[in-house]
Write a protein that holds these residues in place. Structure first.
Motif, mmCIF file in Angstrom:
data_model
loop_
_atom_site.group_PDB
_atom_site.id
_atom_site.type_symbol
_atom_site.label_atom_id
_atom_site.label_comp_id
_atom_site.label_asym_id
_atom_site.label_seq_id
_atom_site.Cartn_x
_atom_site.Cartn_y
_atom_site.Cartn_z
ATOM 1 N N GLY A 1 23.604 25.857 -12.811
ATOM 2 C CA GLY A 1 22.685 26.249 -13.703
ATOM 3 C C GLY A 1 21.241 26.865 -12.792
ATOM 4 O O GLY A 1 20.192 27.242 -13.396
ATOM 5 N N TRP A 2 21.525 26.646 -11.448
ATOM 6 C CA TRP A 2 20.397 27.133 -10.592
ATOM 7 C C TRP A 2 20.310 28.480 -10.340
ATOM 8 O O TRP A 2 20.607 28.707 -9.150
ATOM 9 C CB TRP A 2 20.009 26.223 -9.345
ATOM 10 C CG TRP A 2 19.704 24.828 -9.837
ATOM 11 C CD1 TRP A 2 20.404 23.715 -10.228
ATOM 12 C CD2 TRP A 2 18.279 24.418 -9.859
ATOM 13 N NE1 TRP A 2 19.673 22.617 -10.614
ATOM 14 C CE2 TRP A 2 18.323 23.050 -10.494
ATOM 15 C CE3 TRP A 2 16.932 25.136 -9.717
ATOM 16 C CZ2 TRP A 2 17.051 22.462 -10.448
ATOM 17 C CZ3 TRP A 2 15.896 24.224 -9.798
ATOM 18 C CH2 TRP A 2 15.950 22.989 -10.274
ATOM 19 N N ARG A 3 20.436 29.402 -11.257
ATOM 20 C CA ARG A 3 20.881 30.892 -10.777
ATOM 21 C C ARG A 3 19.952 31.297 -9.656
ATOM 22 O O ARG A 3 18.743 31.428 -9.744
ATOM 23 C CB ARG A 3 20.611 31.676 -11.892
ATOM 24 C CG ARG A 3 21.456 33.005 -11.907
ATOM 25 C CD ARG A 3 21.246 33.888 -13.056
ATOM 26 N NE ARG A 3 21.701 35.455 -12.839
ATOM 27 C CZ ARG A 3 20.982 36.501 -13.371
ATOM 28 N NH1 ARG A 3 20.216 36.205 -14.270
ATOM 29 N NH2 ARG A 3 21.422 37.466 -13.048
ATOM 30 N N THR A 4 20.402 32.082 -8.533
ATOM 31 C CA THR A 4 19.802 32.495 -7.495
ATOM 32 C C THR A 4 19.617 34.168 -7.411
ATOM 33 O O THR A 4 20.441 34.864 -8.242
ATOM 34 C CB THR A 4 20.706 32.115 -6.354
ATOM 35 O OG1 THR A 4 21.934 32.917 -6.288
ATOM 36 C CG2 THR A 4 20.831 30.612 -6.176
ATOM 37 N N ALA B 1 21.906 20.530 -3.120
ATOM 38 C CA ALA B 1 20.722 21.409 -2.906
ATOM 39 C C ALA B 1 20.110 21.423 -4.364
ATOM 40 O O ALA B 1 19.168 21.520 -4.340
ATOM 41 C CB ALA B 1 21.471 22.774 -2.475
ATOM 42 N N ALA B 2 20.852 21.275 -5.415
ATOM 43 C CA ALA B 2 20.282 20.918 -6.801
ATOM 44 C C ALA B 2 19.471 19.892 -6.978
ATOM 45 O O ALA B 2 18.420 19.913 -7.460
ATOM 46 C CB ALA B 2 21.511 21.026 -7.781
ATOM 47 N N GLU C 1 15.563 20.121 -7.870
ATOM 48 C CA GLU C 1 15.073 19.710 -8.996
ATOM 49 C C GLU C 1 13.809 18.581 -8.513
ATOM 50 O O GLU C 1 12.782 18.734 -9.162
ATOM 51 C CB GLU C 1 16.166 18.592 -9.542
ATOM 52 C CG GLU C 1 15.688 17.823 -10.804
ATOM 53 C CD GLU C 1 15.154 18.608 -12.018
ATOM 54 O OE1 GLU C 1 14.478 18.333 -12.711
ATOM 55 O OE2 GLU C 1 15.960 19.775 -12.250
ATOM 56 N N ASN C 2 13.979 17.879 -7.357
ATOM 57 C CA ASN C 2 13.045 17.048 -7.200
ATOM 58 C C ASN C 2 11.770 17.957 -6.556
ATOM 59 O O ASN C 2 10.495 17.349 -7.068
ATOM 60 C CB ASN C 2 13.440 16.015 -5.943
ATOM 61 C CG ASN C 2 12.351 15.157 -5.417
ATOM 62 O OD1 ASN C 2 11.562 15.299 -4.602
ATOM 63 N ND2 ASN C 2 12.483 13.884 -6.125
ATOM 64 N N MET C 3 12.017 18.903 -5.908
ATOM 65 C CA MET C 3 10.998 19.688 -5.184
ATOM 66 C C MET C 3 10.201 20.363 -6.214
ATOM 67 O O MET C 3 8.915 20.460 -6.247
ATOM 68 C CB MET C 3 11.484 20.814 -4.404
ATOM 69 C CG MET C 3 12.104 20.187 -2.950
ATOM 70 S SD MET C 3 13.109 21.316 -1.942
ATOM 71 C CE MET C 3 12.147 22.862 -1.888
#
Length: 437
Positions: free
Chosen positions: A28-31, A107-108, A112-114
């Motif tokens: 879901g973290w489309r790049t 990485a996800a 998310e945290n960043m």
């Protein structure tokens, strides 16, 4: 047609970072990939991208990062750099440096945290403006300068000991807990900035500690890092929804893992300071005196400012309404006055369970509202439902010779649409409560 891209990957080729992109896309973290700084700047103009993953082989990468961040002001842009020589980056220039491309699930977690930390910092400036406009400046206390406190939970192992030594070398105070029982004893007795859980041959103790932390309103936001014995004995993708702030394989250099843990710990300590600043406003008359939550008037004023900030930063914004359900147990507790006694505690639990960047208000004695920055409607419902579920695990006193009662919530959520006023979106969220009742 997929969803809009969320992450900008800046790399001269696919050699270092390319294999990471399909995994992030699947989570879901489309790049979106740019091969040059000019291409990256154009991508930031075209899309409201949330973070950057940068290949350090890009020429003039340090200056490039400064240019990318300047291009999106007032939005804060987190940056994760992949660089085999992690020691070359000046402190504060990037959010995190990793020696190699991580597993997509790992990485996800970090992205998310960043991203949430960046949104929290944006929210601080908005809250300061809201309180100042009403004649009560919000003074942020200085961040605690004492050494970062890290709980290292798990059976001793050479990798785990090496990580503890690396954390100590970075100035952290490390407390060892060999079992889940001692870990929870320490967690209840002392304040920690981060928890490192050793995933040895049996991951059950580490997972049980993480699960227990997520069911406790006081421990809910402490970042938990899972440090694996190896890279192949667990499906890292399964950890994505377990609440871990990071996952590191044992073959990751200890100093790199220590740097990631300390970055999480510093962010958590900063968020604690922000929460304390809000708590200090209780005596101002602007917050609900019983719960410390925003009053309806303060919430309306702040929601207007948050909505304008979301427009400027091209971020979504959702509003949630939580209303105490009129279950038989609640009706009985209300008639005896026991619900009124419990509601201040419930409001305090809401304030502890929301994310740092979220704003909670008490609209009426048993109706609460949440402003959820950078959150689309479905994600807002997940966040509100999670808060309701955690509070639903608590039993409240119903009086002598009566069984304790629990409180359930009816939840409504609405995402702000273009041109919609804050009052209109709050009304839509309230209607959603009624339609789901």
């Amino acid at each position: 047609m997929g969803s809009d891209p969320r992450i900008l990957v800046v790399a001269p080729d696919d050699g270092l970072v390319g294999p990471l992109c399909p995994g992030l896309d699947a989570l879901g973290w489309r790049t979106l990939t740019a091969r040059s700084l000019d291409g990256a700047l154009q991508a930031l103009i075209d899309w409201p991208l949330e973070a950057v993953i940068l290949d350090s082989r890009l020429p003039d990468s340090a200056e490039g990062i400064r240019a990318l961040r300047a291009a999106v002001i007032p939005r804060r842009l987190p940056v994760l750099v992949i660089d085999p020589d992690t020691a070359t980056w000046e402190p504060g220039l990037v959010d995190i440096v990793m020696s190699r491309a991580p597993h997509p699930a790992q990485a996800a977690l970090r992205l998310e945290n960043m991203v949430r930390s960046a949104i929290a910092e944006e929210e601080v400036s908005l809250r300061e403006a809201t309180f100042a406009a009403r004649g009560q400046p919000l003074v942020l206390p200085g961040v605690d300068s004492a050494p970062l406190r890290v709980l290292a939970a798990g059976k001793a192992d050479r990798h785990f000991i090496a990580l503890s030594n690396a954390l100590t070398a970075r100035g952290c105070e490390v407390v060892a807990a060999p079992t889940p029982y001692t870990a929870f004893d320490y967690l209840h007795e002392r304040a920690f900035d981060a928890v490192v859980l050793w995933g040895a041959e049996d991951h059950t103790p580490a997972l049980s500690i993480a699960s227990g932390m997520k069911r406790n309103t006081r421990l809910y936001h402490i970042p938990a890092v899972l440090y694996l014995r190896g890279s192949g004995e667990i499906n890292l993708s399964e950890l994505y929804s377990r609440g871990f702030a990071d996952v590191a394989a044992a073959d990751t250099p200890e100093d790199e893992t220590a740097g990631r843990v300390t970055a999480l710990a510093r962010a958590h300590r900063r968020h604690v300071a922000i929460r304390k600043a809000l708590e200090s406003a209780r005596g101002s008359g602007l917050t609900d005196p019983m719960t410390g939550l925003f009053t309806p008037e303060l919430f309306a004023s702040h929601l207007a400012r948050v909505a304008e900030g979301a427009r400027l930063r091209r971020r979504p914004l959702s509003v949630a309404v939580l209303r105490v359900s009129e279950t038989n147990a609640v009706v009985e507790a209300r008639s005896g006055g026991w619900l009124d006694r419990a509601l201040p505690q419930i409001g305090a639990m809401v304030s502890r369970l929301i994310r740092t960047e979220d704003t909670a208000a008490r609209l009426s004695p048993d109706v609460f509202a949440l402003a959820l920055p950078a959150t689309e409607g479905p994600a807002g419902r997940v966040a509100a439902d999670r808060i309701a579920a955690v509070i639903g695990c608590t039993a409240f006193d119903a009086g002598p010779d009566r069984s304790p009662f629990v409180v359930e919530f009816e939840v409504g959520v609405a995402q702000v649409t273009a041109g919609e006023s804050p009052a209109a979106v709050l009304e839509r969220a309230s209607r959603d409560v009624r339609s789901n009742a």
